[in-house]
Design a protein around this motif. Structure first.
Motif, PDB file in Angstrom:
ATOM      1  N   VAL A   1       0.691  -1.494   0.209  1.00 17.34           N
ATOM      2  CA  VAL A   1      -0.366  -0.072  -0.088  1.00 17.34           C
ATOM      3  C   VAL A   1       0.857   1.109   0.073  1.00 17.34           C
ATOM      4  O   VAL A   1       0.206   1.992  -1.268  1.00 17.34           O
ATOM      5  CB  VAL A   1      -0.541   0.100   0.437  1.00 17.34           C
ATOM      6  CG1 VAL A   1      -2.032   1.792   1.671  1.00 17.34           C
ATOM      7  CG2 VAL A   1      -2.174  -1.113   1.299  1.00 17.34           C
ATOM      8  N   ARG A   2       1.895   1.178   0.721  1.00 21.34           N
ATOM      9  CA  ARG A   2       2.806   2.258   0.976  1.00 21.34           C
ATOM     10  C   ARG A   2       3.820   2.355  -0.559  1.00 21.34           C
ATOM     11  O   ARG A   2       3.659   3.542  -1.346  1.00 21.34           O
ATOM     12  CB  ARG A   2       4.117   1.857   1.762  1.00 21.34           C
ATOM     13  CG  ARG A   2       5.220   3.051   1.536  1.00 21.34           C
ATOM     14  CD  ARG A   2       6.308   2.693   2.399  1.00 21.34           C
ATOM     15  NE  ARG A   2       7.402   4.297   2.818  1.00 21.34           N
ATOM     16  CZ  ARG A   2       8.456   4.017   2.323  1.00 21.34           C
ATOM     17  NH1 ARG A   2       8.676   2.233   2.217  1.00 21.34           N
ATOM     18  NH2 ARG A   2       9.366   4.496   2.445  1.00 21.34           N
TER      19      ARG A   2
ATOM     20  N   ALA B   1       2.531   1.748  -3.390  1.00 23.73           N
ATOM     21  CA  ALA B   1       1.658   1.885  -4.310  1.00 23.73           C
ATOM     22  C   ALA B   1       0.563   3.854  -4.069  1.00 23.73           C
ATOM     23  O   ALA B   1       0.495   4.764  -4.729  1.00 23.73           O
ATOM     24  CB  ALA B   1       0.311   1.814  -4.007  1.00 23.73           C
ATOM     25  N   ARG B   2       0.867   4.084  -2.741  1.00 22.66           N
ATOM     26  CA  ARG B   2       1.030   5.294  -2.389  1.00 22.66           C
ATOM     27  C   ARG B   2       2.213   6.632  -3.204  1.00 22.66           C
ATOM     28  O   ARG B   2       2.005   7.673  -3.515  1.00 22.66           O
ATOM     29  CB  ARG B   2       0.703   5.709  -1.392  1.00 22.66           C
ATOM     30  CG  ARG B   2       0.348   7.208  -0.679  1.00 22.66           C
ATOM     31  CD  ARG B   2      -0.309   7.788  -0.788  1.00 22.66           C
ATOM     32  NE  ARG B   2      -2.056   7.266  -0.717  1.00 22.66           N
ATOM     33  CZ  ARG B   2      -2.557   7.765   0.252  1.00 22.66           C
ATOM     34  NH1 ARG B   2      -2.265   8.404   1.561  1.00 22.66           N
ATOM     35  NH2 ARG B   2      -3.820   6.668   0.306  1.00 22.66           N
TER      36      ARG B   2
ATOM     37  N   ASP C   1       1.480   6.979  -6.732  1.00 20.67           N
ATOM     38  CA  ASP C   1      -0.292   8.108  -6.781  1.00 20.67           C
ATOM     39  C   ASP C   1       0.366   9.646  -6.399  1.00 20.67           C
ATOM     40  O   ASP C   1      -0.325   9.705  -6.936  1.00 20.67           O
ATOM     41  CB  ASP C   1      -0.868   7.261  -5.644  1.00 20.67           C
ATOM     42  CG  ASP C   1      -1.507   5.623  -5.691  1.00 20.67           C
ATOM     43  OD1 ASP C   1      -1.699   6.350  -7.073  1.00 20.67           O
ATOM     44  OD2 ASP C   1      -2.558   5.867  -5.433  1.00 20.67           O
ATOM     45  N   ASP C   2       1.302  10.183  -5.991  1.00 21.82           N
ATOM     46  CA  ASP C   2       1.735  10.809  -5.638  1.00 21.82           C
ATOM     47  C   ASP C   2       2.707  11.294  -6.101  1.00 21.82           C
ATOM     48  O   ASP C   2       3.309  12.134  -5.496  1.00 21.82           O
ATOM     49  CB  ASP C   2       2.482  10.861  -4.289  1.00 21.82           C
ATOM     50  CG  ASP C   2       1.161  10.930  -2.535  1.00 21.82           C
ATOM     51  OD1 ASP C   2      -0.117  10.276  -3.241  1.00 21.82           O
ATOM     52  OD2 ASP C   2       1.507  10.390  -1.610  1.00 21.82           O
TER      53      ASP C   2
ATOM     54  N   TRP D   1      10.171   6.009  -4.614  1.00 19.32           N
ATOM     55  CA  TRP D   1       9.272   4.804  -5.564  1.00 19.32           C
ATOM     56  C   TRP D   1      10.435   3.567  -5.227  1.00 19.32           C
ATOM     57  O   TRP D   1      11.036   2.477  -5.328  1.00 19.32           O
ATOM     58  CB  TRP D   1       8.268   4.627  -6.480  1.00 19.32           C
ATOM     59  CG  TRP D   1       7.883   3.125  -6.947  1.00 19.32           C
ATOM     60  CD1 TRP D   1       7.149   2.370  -6.527  1.00 19.32           C
ATOM     61  CD2 TRP D   1       8.392   2.479  -8.843  1.00 19.32           C
ATOM     62  NE1 TRP D   1       7.240   1.183  -7.441  1.00 19.32           N
ATOM     63  CE2 TRP D   1       7.863   1.524  -8.347  1.00 19.32           C
ATOM     64  CE3 TRP D   1       8.943   3.431  -9.262  1.00 19.32           C
ATOM     65  CZ2 TRP D   1       8.131   0.488  -9.540  1.00 19.32           C
ATOM     66  CZ3 TRP D   1       9.886   2.600 -10.391  1.00 19.32           C
ATOM     67  CH2 TRP D   1       8.493   1.592 -10.534  1.00 19.32           C
TER      68      TRP D   1
ATOM     69  N   VAL E   1      -4.326   6.372  -9.025  1.00 23.66           N
ATOM     70  CA  VAL E   1      -5.410   5.850  -7.675  1.00 23.66           C
ATOM     71  C   VAL E   1      -5.272   4.570  -8.162  1.00 23.66           C
ATOM     72  O   VAL E   1      -5.100   4.131  -9.311  1.00 23.66           O
ATOM     73  CB  VAL E   1      -6.116   6.250  -6.961  1.00 23.66           C
ATOM     74  CG1 VAL E   1      -5.997   8.225  -6.935  1.00 23.66           C
ATOM     75  CG2 VAL E   1      -7.502   5.965  -7.633  1.00 23.66           C
ATOM     76  N   ARG E   2      -4.439   4.027  -7.033  1.00 24.34           N
ATOM     77  CA  ARG E   2      -4.076   2.759  -7.024  1.00 24.34           C
ATOM     78  C   ARG E   2      -4.890   2.139  -5.659  1.00 24.34           C
ATOM     79  O   ARG E   2      -4.197   2.476  -4.724  1.00 24.34           O
ATOM     80  CB  ARG E   2      -3.157   2.035  -7.483  1.00 24.34           C
ATOM     81  CG  ARG E   2      -1.500   2.367  -8.311  1.00 24.34           C
ATOM     82  CD  ARG E   2      -0.495   2.685  -8.577  1.00 24.34           C
ATOM     83  NE  ARG E   2       0.599   2.643  -9.782  1.00 24.34           N
ATOM     84  CZ  ARG E   2      -0.080   4.396  -9.921  1.00 24.34           C
ATOM     85  NH1 ARG E   2      -0.091   5.250  -9.222  1.00 24.34           N
ATOM     86  NH2 ARG E   2       0.762   4.342 -11.196  1.00 24.34           N
ATOM     87  N   GLN E   3      -5.055   0.581  -6.203  1.00 24.26           N
ATOM     88  CA  GLN E   3      -5.796   0.047  -5.051  1.00 24.26           C
ATOM     89  C   GLN E   3      -5.252  -1.690  -4.920  1.00 24.26           C
ATOM     90  O   GLN E   3      -5.154  -1.900  -5.695  1.00 24.26           O
ATOM     91  CB  GLN E   3      -7.405  -0.069  -5.134  1.00 24.26           C
ATOM     92  CG  GLN E   3      -8.076  -0.720  -3.987  1.00 24.26           C
ATOM     93  CD  GLN E   3      -9.511  -1.192  -4.518  1.00 24.26           C
ATOM     94  OE1 GLN E   3      -9.616  -0.893  -5.065  1.00 24.26           O
ATOM     95  NE2 GLN E   3      -9.894  -1.777  -2.934  1.00 24.26           N
TER      96      GLN E   3
END
Length: 171
Positions: free
Chosen positions: A21-22, A24-25, A28-29, A35, A92-94
């Motif tokens: 999740v981190r 992906a964030r 997204d950011d 990354w 945005v990613r989930q």
């Protein structure tokens, strides 16, 4: 389907999920450099161009970036004259359904599967482009202190064999 491997040596599905999740964030950011720092120096990112593609070296892939290619892609994304990203895409990613599939007892590395959805909005003129990517992530993670480093990341798009507008962002 493989059953989840129980937590070994203090590594749990929840810790792995928090890492993904981190990750992906950061994408997204648009924190691409942070990354990229999650990869080991010899790490790579791969998005196959067809279901069942066994190797990125034997046929064309959607994306196959080692560190040098990641640096070049990120530099291009940051360049003010990359008109395909002016203004920049928003994404945005989930990430969900995280499962530890394998553990290498010798190295402590784990292989992880998860499901992802990514929505991308490119606010272009005359009409914005909006698209959804979905598929399965596979990661090989190396324990690193209280977290992990990515040995490799593979993004298996459900529709990888479709035609696409130019791809600028990592899935």
């Amino acid at each position: 389907m493989n059953a989840p491997i129980p937590a070994v040596a203090g590594v749990s599905d929840r810790e792995v999920e928090a890492f993904l999740v981190r990750e992906a964030r950061l994408l997204d950011d648009r924190k691409f450099e942070e990354w990229m720092a999650l990869f080991v120096p010899e790490g790579y990112y791969w998005a196959p161009a067809r279901i069942g593609q066994a190797s990125p070296r034997d046929e064309v892939s959607l994306i196959f970036d080692d560190r040098e290619f990641m640096q070049n892609r990120i530099r291009r994304l940051r360049h003010p004259k990359v008109y395909g990203q002016q203004p920049a895409s928003r994404a945005v990613r989930q990430v969900s359904n995280v499962v530890i599939d394998e553990r290498d007892a010798a190295t402590g590395e784990i292989e992880v599967r998860s499901v992802f959805f990514m929505f991308e909005h490119r606010p272009m003129l005359p009409a914005p482009l909006q698209r959804v990517f979905a598929g399965e992530y596979r990661h090989r993670l190396r324990p690193d202190g209280e977290s992990f480093r990515m040995v490799w990341k593979k993004a298996l798009l459900a529709n990888c064999d479709s035609s696409f507008e130019p791809i600028f962002l990592y899935f």
